[in-house]
Design an enzyme around this catalytic site. Structure first.
Site, PDB file in Angstrom:
ATOM      1  N   ILE A 104       0.831  -1.212   0.000  1.00 42.66           N
ATOM      2  CA  ILE A 104       0.000   0.000   0.000  1.00 42.66           C
ATOM      3  C   ILE A 104       0.867   1.264   0.000  1.00 42.66           C
ATOM      4  O   ILE A 104       0.481   2.279  -0.590  1.00 42.66           O
ATOM      5  CB  ILE A 104      -1.012  -0.018   1.169  1.00 42.66           C
ATOM      6  CG1 ILE A 104      -2.166   0.945   0.887  1.00 42.66           C
ATOM      7  CG2 ILE A 104      -0.375   0.302   2.503  1.00 42.66           C
ATOM      8  CD1 ILE A 104      -2.982   0.621  -0.323  1.00 42.66           C
TER       9      ILE A 104
ATOM     10  N   LYS B 205      -5.460   1.869   7.809  1.00 47.86           N
ATOM     11  CA  LYS B 205      -6.516   1.082   8.437  1.00 47.86           C
ATOM     12  C   LYS B 205      -6.042  -0.352   8.614  1.00 47.86           C
ATOM     13  O   LYS B 205      -5.249  -0.813   7.793  1.00 47.86           O
ATOM     14  CB  LYS B 205      -7.818   1.135   7.631  1.00 47.86           C
ATOM     15  CG  LYS B 205      -7.730   0.828   6.146  1.00 47.86           C
ATOM     16  CD  LYS B 205      -7.415  -0.513   5.595  1.00 47.86           C
ATOM     17  CE  LYS B 205      -8.027  -1.762   6.049  1.00 47.86           C
ATOM     18  NZ  LYS B 205      -7.700  -2.932   5.139  1.00 47.86           N
TER      19      LYS B 205
HETATM   20  P1  NAP Z   1       2.517  -5.518   3.120  1.00 48.41           P
HETATM   21  O1  NAP Z   1       2.624  -5.457   1.613  1.00 48.41           O
HETATM   22  O2  NAP Z   1       2.742  -6.799   3.799  1.00 48.41           O
HETATM   23  O3  NAP Z   1       3.511  -4.410   3.670  1.00 48.41           O
HETATM   24  C1  NAP Z   1       3.666  -4.131   5.034  1.00 48.41           C
HETATM   25  C2  NAP Z   1       5.059  -3.577   5.261  1.00 48.41           C
HETATM   26  O4  NAP Z   1       5.214  -3.267   6.640  1.00 48.41           O
HETATM   27  C3  NAP Z   1       6.130  -4.567   4.888  1.00 48.41           C
HETATM   28  O5  NAP Z   1       6.704  -4.159   3.672  1.00 48.41           O
HETATM   29  C4  NAP Z   1       7.111  -4.541   6.022  1.00 48.41           C
HETATM   30  O6  NAP Z   1       8.282  -3.955   5.531  1.00 48.41           O
HETATM   31  C5  NAP Z   1       6.539  -3.596   7.065  1.00 48.41           C
HETATM   32  N1  NAP Z   1       6.483  -4.163   8.422  1.00 48.41           N
HETATM   33  C6  NAP Z   1       6.843  -3.551   9.561  1.00 48.41           C
HETATM   34  N2  NAP Z   1       6.612  -4.304  10.618  1.00 48.41           N
HETATM   35  C7  NAP Z   1       6.119  -5.459  10.164  1.00 48.41           C
HETATM   36  C8  NAP Z   1       5.682  -6.646  10.777  1.00 48.41           C
HETATM   37  N3  NAP Z   1       5.723  -6.797  12.110  1.00 48.41           N
HETATM   38  N4  NAP Z   1       5.220  -7.642   9.997  1.00 48.41           N
HETATM   39  C9  NAP Z   1       5.178  -7.525   8.656  1.00 48.41           C
HETATM   40  N5  NAP Z   1       5.559  -6.393   8.012  1.00 48.41           N
HETATM   41  C10 NAP Z   1       6.024  -5.373   8.757  1.00 48.41           C
HETATM   42  O7  NAP Z   1       1.081  -5.003   3.574  1.00 48.41           O
HETATM   43  P2  NAP Z   1       0.121  -3.948   2.852  1.00 48.41           P
HETATM   44  O8  NAP Z   1      -0.792  -4.660   1.943  1.00 48.41           O
HETATM   45  O9  NAP Z   1       0.889  -2.796   2.323  1.00 48.41           O
HETATM   46  O10 NAP Z   1      -0.770  -3.521   4.110  1.00 48.41           O
HETATM   47  C11 NAP Z   1      -0.265  -2.695   5.151  1.00 48.41           C
HETATM   48  C12 NAP Z   1      -1.449  -2.022   5.821  1.00 48.41           C
HETATM   49  O11 NAP Z   1      -2.161  -1.258   4.847  1.00 48.41           O
HETATM   50  C13 NAP Z   1      -2.457  -3.013   6.420  1.00 48.41           C
HETATM   51  O12 NAP Z   1      -2.963  -2.523   7.617  1.00 48.41           O
HETATM   52  C14 NAP Z   1      -3.557  -3.078   5.355  1.00 48.41           C
HETATM   53  O13 NAP Z   1      -4.819  -3.358   5.918  1.00 48.41           O
HETATM   54  C15 NAP Z   1      -3.509  -1.653   4.822  1.00 48.41           C
HETATM   55  N6  NAP Z   1      -4.016  -1.541   3.456  1.00 48.41           N
HETATM   56  C16 NAP Z   1      -3.631  -2.405   2.469  1.00 48.41           C
HETATM   57  C17 NAP Z   1      -4.199  -2.303   1.196  1.00 48.41           C
HETATM   58  C18 NAP Z   1      -3.797  -3.189   0.049  1.00 48.41           C
HETATM   59  O14 NAP Z   1      -4.435  -3.134  -1.017  1.00 48.41           O
HETATM   60  N7  NAP Z   1      -2.764  -4.004   0.152  1.00 48.41           N
HETATM   61  C19 NAP Z   1      -5.150  -1.325   0.928  1.00 48.41           C
HETATM   62  C20 NAP Z   1      -5.470  -0.419   1.927  1.00 48.41           C
HETATM   63  C21 NAP Z   1      -4.913  -0.544   3.193  1.00 48.41           C
HETATM   64  P3  NAP Z   1       9.717  -4.350   6.121  1.00 48.41           P
HETATM   65  O15 NAP Z   1       9.663  -5.826   6.440  1.00 48.41           O
HETATM   66  O16 NAP Z   1      10.642  -4.005   5.031  1.00 48.41           O
HETATM   67  O17 NAP Z   1       9.896  -3.499   7.346  1.00 48.41           O
END
Ligand code: NAP
Length: 308
Positions: free
Chosen positions: A14, A91
């Site tokens: 995101i 969120k």
């Molecule tokens: P993601 O791709 O898994 O990315 C999360 C990032 O957070 C990772 O790149 C990781 O980077 C970092 N991180 C830091 N602490 C972490 C931990 N304890 N466990 C795992 N990762 C950790 O997730 P995402 O889809 O971007 O979602 C993140 C948030 O945005 C969520 O709350 C989700 O509900 C929200 N969101 C997502 C979307 C969507 O379409 N994907 C849409 C709207 C909102 P490092 O490991 O490099 O630190």
């Protein structure tokens, strides 16, 4: 006052898809730093492996956007508030309701802005839907949120862990819309959560809410949907049917269909800039409360194991 110097923390899907473009497109902000353990950041922008390393450095920032999974949100937000920074929370705003309450008190004491963002509330059709429903008699609501978890959340282990919400990760977006557009408060009556035998969070949920007038609200969440995906809200009223499709982007009212360009994240950043300028916070925990109530009140059924 110059632009708000913001750091993006948690450079995952995101952050790359939405936060970086929205920040680049809004002159009220400048990207001052990125924080991530594995990502390499953005050319020309200081990058840190931890938020602690950033706040200990000589890079000046005014705000952080926390784009990590919810389980990591509280500690990062508390550190940022301790340092007098404004905080934009992706969120859901936290892994528990009480930790979000603690952040609200913390931000008030620090005199900084805390913004619990709900991106789906900024989908193109939502504001018009809310206005149309404001004084209408509602006779029933159906929410159908069915998507393919393998397409939208490939390999996201955190989403299946406690605090990751499972199918409520997308489902809370629907709840953020209906808590915003329905004029009367509503609450959970009964729910069934289907949890894969090898996971901690549900893959599907069937939820029955009712509002304070007794109107039934049914929600069907499922992560096993292949083929066409559904992110639809249908509200029956005494004056006809309102339909919000594509996660809130396409609004159909009796006799007309309204389509607008997507502006969810630009809308969120405009709101965050306004809150900072006005010295205010905006934290609405109703969508997370309804999810917590589903975990509190819902019946759990164990279902087939899920493998990515
Ligand atoms: P993601 O791709 O898994 O990315 C999360 C990032 O957070 C990772 O790149 C990781 O980077 C970092 N991180 C830091 N602490 C972490 C931990 N304890 N466990 C795992 N990762 C950790 O997730 P995402 O889809 O971007 O979602 C993140 C948030 O945005 C969520 O709350 C989700 O509900 C929200 N969101 C997502 C979307 C969507 O379409 N994907 C849409 C709207 C909102 P490092 O490991 O490099 O630190």
């Amino acid at each position: 006052m110059g632009p708000i110097r913001i750091a993006v923390v948690g450079m995952g899907k995101i952050a790359h898809d939405q936060h970086l473009p929205a920040i680049a497109g809004n002159p009220a902000f400048t990207l001052a730093a990125t924080v991530s353990r594995s990502d390499s950041g953005v050319d020309g922008v200081p990058h840190f492996h931890t938020l602690q390393a950033l706040v200990d450095s000589d890079v000046a920032i005014d705000a952080v956007a926390l784009c990590t999974p919810p389980q990591a949100r509280y500690d990062l937000a508390a550190l940022a508030l301790d340092k007098g920074l404004h905080v934009f929370l992706e969120k859901p705003p936290g892994a528990t309701l009480a930790e979000v309450d603690a952040l609200v008190a913390h931000a008030a004491k620090a005199g900084t802005t805390l913004f619990a963002s709900w991106h789906s509330r900024y989908a193109a059709g939502v504001a018009s839907a809310r206005a149309w429903l404001a004084d209408r008699q509602i006779t029933g609501v159906k929410v159908i949120w069915r998507e393919d978890v393998r397409v939208w959340h490939p390999g996201q282990a955190w989403i299946w862990e406690p605090g990751g919400l499972g199918v409520f990760d997308p489902g809370i977006n629907a709840l953020s819309i209906i808590t915003h557009i329905l004029p009367d408060p509503f609450f959970l009556a009964e729910a069934t959560l289907e949890v894969p035998e090898n996971r901690a969070a549900p893959i599907a949920a069937d939820l029955h809410f009712r509002d304070s007038r007794g109107t039934a609200i049914h929600m069907d969440l499922d992560w096993r949907q292949t083929g066409p995906q559904s992110w639809d809200i249908v509200v029956e009223t005494a004056d006809g049917t309102l339909r919000l499709a594509n996660g809130g982007a396409v609004l159909t009212l009796p006799g007309e269909t309204l389509r607008h360009d997507d502006h969810e994240y630009p809308g969120l950043y405009a709101r965050f800039a306004d809150l900072v300028a006005q010295g205010q916070s905006d934290v609405d925990t109703r969508p997370l409360t309804l999810v917590a109530d589903a975990f509190l009140r819902g019946k759990r059924l164990v279902t087939d194991a899920f493998f990515d």
